[in-house]
Structure formats: C-alpha cells, structure tokens
Design a protein around this motif. Structure first.
Motif, PDB file in Angstrom:
ATOM      1  N   GLY A  71       0.816  59.530  79.721  1.00  0.00           N
ATOM      2  CA  GLY A  71      -1.086  59.173  80.576  1.00  0.00           C
ATOM      3  C   GLY A  71      -1.819  57.719  80.480  1.00  0.00           C
ATOM      4  O   GLY A  71      -0.991  56.804  80.529  1.00  0.00           O
ATOM      5  N   GLY A  72      -2.748  57.727  80.349  1.00  0.00           N
ATOM      6  CA  GLY A  72      -3.123  56.363  80.559  1.00  0.00           C
ATOM      7  C   GLY A  72      -3.884  55.590  78.984  1.00  0.00           C
ATOM      8  O   GLY A  72      -4.203  56.253  78.741  1.00  0.00           O
ATOM      9  N   ILE A  73      -4.260  54.227  79.325  1.00  0.00           N
ATOM     10  CA  ILE A  73      -4.526  53.675  78.196  1.00  0.00           C
ATOM     11  C   ILE A  73      -5.870  52.187  78.615  1.00  0.00           C
ATOM     12  O   ILE A  73      -5.028  51.652  79.117  1.00  0.00           O
ATOM     13  CB  ILE A  73      -3.305  52.939  76.774  1.00  0.00           C
ATOM     14  N   ILE A 163       8.516  56.299  73.562  1.00  0.00           N
ATOM     15  CA  ILE A 163       7.550  55.496  73.832  1.00  0.00           C
ATOM     16  C   ILE A 163       7.413  53.972  73.929  1.00  0.00           C
ATOM     17  O   ILE A 163       7.717  53.312  72.541  1.00  0.00           O
ATOM     18  CB  ILE A 163       6.172  55.916  73.805  1.00  0.00           C
ATOM     19  N   HIS A 164       8.289  53.058  74.489  1.00  0.00           N
ATOM     20  CA  HIS A 164       7.606  51.221  74.825  1.00  0.00           C
ATOM     21  C   HIS A 164       6.995  51.219  75.295  1.00  0.00           C
ATOM     22  O   HIS A 164       6.359  51.114  76.618  1.00  0.00           O
ATOM     23  CB  HIS A 164       9.284  50.872  75.240  1.00  0.00           C
ATOM     24  N   THR A 187      -5.163  56.975  71.219  1.00  0.00           N
ATOM     25  CA  THR A 187      -4.178  58.146  72.969  1.00  0.00           C
ATOM     26  C   THR A 187      -3.358  58.819  72.621  1.00  0.00           C
ATOM     27  O   THR A 187      -3.160  59.875  73.213  1.00  0.00           O
ATOM     28  CB  THR A 187      -4.594  56.672  73.824  1.00  0.00           C
ATOM     29  N   VAL A 188      -2.118  58.417  71.806  1.00  0.00           N
ATOM     30  CA  VAL A 188      -0.795  59.205  71.682  1.00  0.00           C
ATOM     31  C   VAL A 188      -0.822  61.014  71.307  1.00  0.00           C
ATOM     32  O   VAL A 188      -0.912  61.671  71.237  1.00  0.00           O
ATOM     33  CB  VAL A 188       0.017  57.973  71.528  1.00  0.00           C
ATOM     34  N   ASN A 191      -0.793  62.455  65.633  1.00  0.00           N
ATOM     35  CA  ASN A 191       0.061  64.213  65.070  1.00  0.00           C
ATOM     36  C   ASN A 191       1.017  63.858  65.772  1.00  0.00           C
ATOM     37  O   ASN A 191       2.401  64.817  65.322  1.00  0.00           O
ATOM     38  CB  ASN A 191      -0.833  65.268  64.661  1.00  0.00           C
ATOM     39  N   LYS A 192       1.291  62.637  66.964  1.00  0.00           N
ATOM     40  CA  LYS A 192       2.519  63.778  67.707  1.00  0.00           C
ATOM     41  C   LYS A 192       3.676  62.240  67.315  1.00  0.00           C
ATOM     42  O   LYS A 192       4.354  62.262  68.038  1.00  0.00           O
ATOM     43  CB  LYS A 192       2.150  63.484  68.588  1.00  0.00           C
ATOM     44  N   ILE A 193       3.520  61.447  66.264  1.00  0.00           N
ATOM     45  CA  ILE A 193       4.091  59.847  65.927  1.00  0.00           C
ATOM     46  C   ILE A 193       5.435  60.526  64.644  1.00  0.00           C
ATOM     47  O   ILE A 193       4.437  60.728  63.779  1.00  0.00           O
ATOM     48  CB  ILE A 193       3.028  59.349  65.900  1.00  0.00           C
TER      49      ILE A 193
END
Length: 213
Positions: A71-73, A163-164, A187-188, A191-193
């Motif tokens: 995605g984009g931040i 993710i880096h 953004t990520v 709950n996905k981390i």
C-alpha cells in the motif's frame, strides 16, 4: 586382489560467523533483547545507539501475518527517502532487459502489460510487477504517478511476511518519528502485525510494545 580405493572424505564447511564491530557490541549492550519498549523509549534508544558516521535512517521492520500486503502511506513528517516511480514504456523495457532497475514502483497501462510479461521473472521477485490490486495498472499512469508521488510505498518481501520501511533520520525530532511510526502501524493495520522493531542504520534492533501507541 587389488586394494580398494579409498573414498574421498568431504570436509564439512563451517559457515563463518559474522563478527560485529566493537561499536555495535557496545550499542547492543544498551538494549534488552527480551524487553518490549514503549514507543518513546524505543525511538530514543534507536537514536542513542546509532553507530554510523553519517546521519543514518531510523527504520521499522514489521513481522506481519501474511505476505502480499502492500500500500501507500502519506507520512505527516519527512522521512528523508522518496519513492521513485517509473512508467512502463519502450525505453524503460530496454533498461529492465539490461538489468538497470532504479525505481521503487512501476506503473503500466493495460496495453503495455503483454510486453511486460516478458520481464515478469525479473520484476516479480522484486515485487515490482504492476497489478490491478495495487492500482499500478492504469489507463492514466501520469495522473496516478502524481497522486502516488506524495506517498511512501510499502510491501512485504516476496517470500517472507516482512515489511521494511524508513520513517525518518537519526537527527529527526522524536515526536516526528513517533507520528510517522503511528501512521505506519495504522495504515498496515495493527491486527495484521505480529512484531515491530525499530533500529537505526547499522544499529541494534529494539522491540516496540504496540499496546503503548
């Protein structure tokens, strides 16, 4: 009877252990590997344990629950790093064929995709192959490039849920780094981390307590 020929014995090759510098080892002593640090503590420690002679980056490494996240931040504060966006055309295809890849994101029109498939083995492993889900296949690539120019693109490694991303510089203000870190997690999707680590360039990793943000 002829004596039996001796079988050649293969020597075991012991992998070389990476030796860290004294500066790194001293910096590492300041970090408790088992501890989860609050975000302000982690950022302060990352800045204090920077060992590079130049103004290094403050990086975040996320262990997420699945590959394929991207995605984009739009960070609220400068990070010191910009995403290089390229648009697929004949000239760029020649560069790709020569192994010259100097972009972080590739946009393409639907008409250009059949020509790009030839380079899927080059672009795919790097996560650079345009696809509809990421919004990188578009009829108006120039307009899309302008919209994406103000954003930092993120994606997992192709074969690992990692993710880096750079969120700032060692000399950035702590509150700016905190704000950039928070928008990244938001953004990520928290709950996905599974795990978040902050580090400076060449510095030791510091685990962040995500419940502290």
């Amino acid at each position: 009877m002829k004596p039996k020929a001796k079988k050649a014995v293969k020597k075991k090759v012991t992998p070389k252990t990476k030796v860290r510098s004294k500066k790194y080892q001293e910096a590492r002593k300041k970090v408790d590997r088992k501890r989860l640090y609050s975000l302000p503590e982690a950022i302060k420690l990352a800045q204090e344990t920077s060992i590079s002679k130049f103004n290094g980056s403050i990086e975040v490494h996320l262990v997420v629950k699945e590959t394929g996240l991207k995605g984009g931040i739009k960070f609220p504060h400068p990070t010191g790093k910009q995403t290089k966006i390229a648009i697929a055309n004949e000239a760029l295809l020649k560069k790709i064929e020569q192994g010259k890849i100097d972009f972080d994101l590739l946009l393409a029109t639907p008409a250009m995709m059949p020509k790009l498939t030839k380079y899927a083995k080059i672009l795919g492993p790097k996560g650079l192959m345009p696809n509809p889900k990421a919004g990188t296949i578009t009829d108006k690539p120039e307009e899309t490039a302008k919209k994406m120019a103000g954003k930092t693109q993120f994606k997992t490694e192709v074969k690992a849920p990692l993710i880096h991303l750079v969120i700032g510089q060692v000399n950035s203000k702590p509150q700016e780094l905190e704000a950039n870190f928070k928008i990244l997690i938001e953004t990520v999707g928290i709950n996905k981390i599974n795990k978040a680590i902050i580090t400076s360039t060449m510095g030791p990793g510091i685990k962040v307590d995500l419940t502290s943000i």
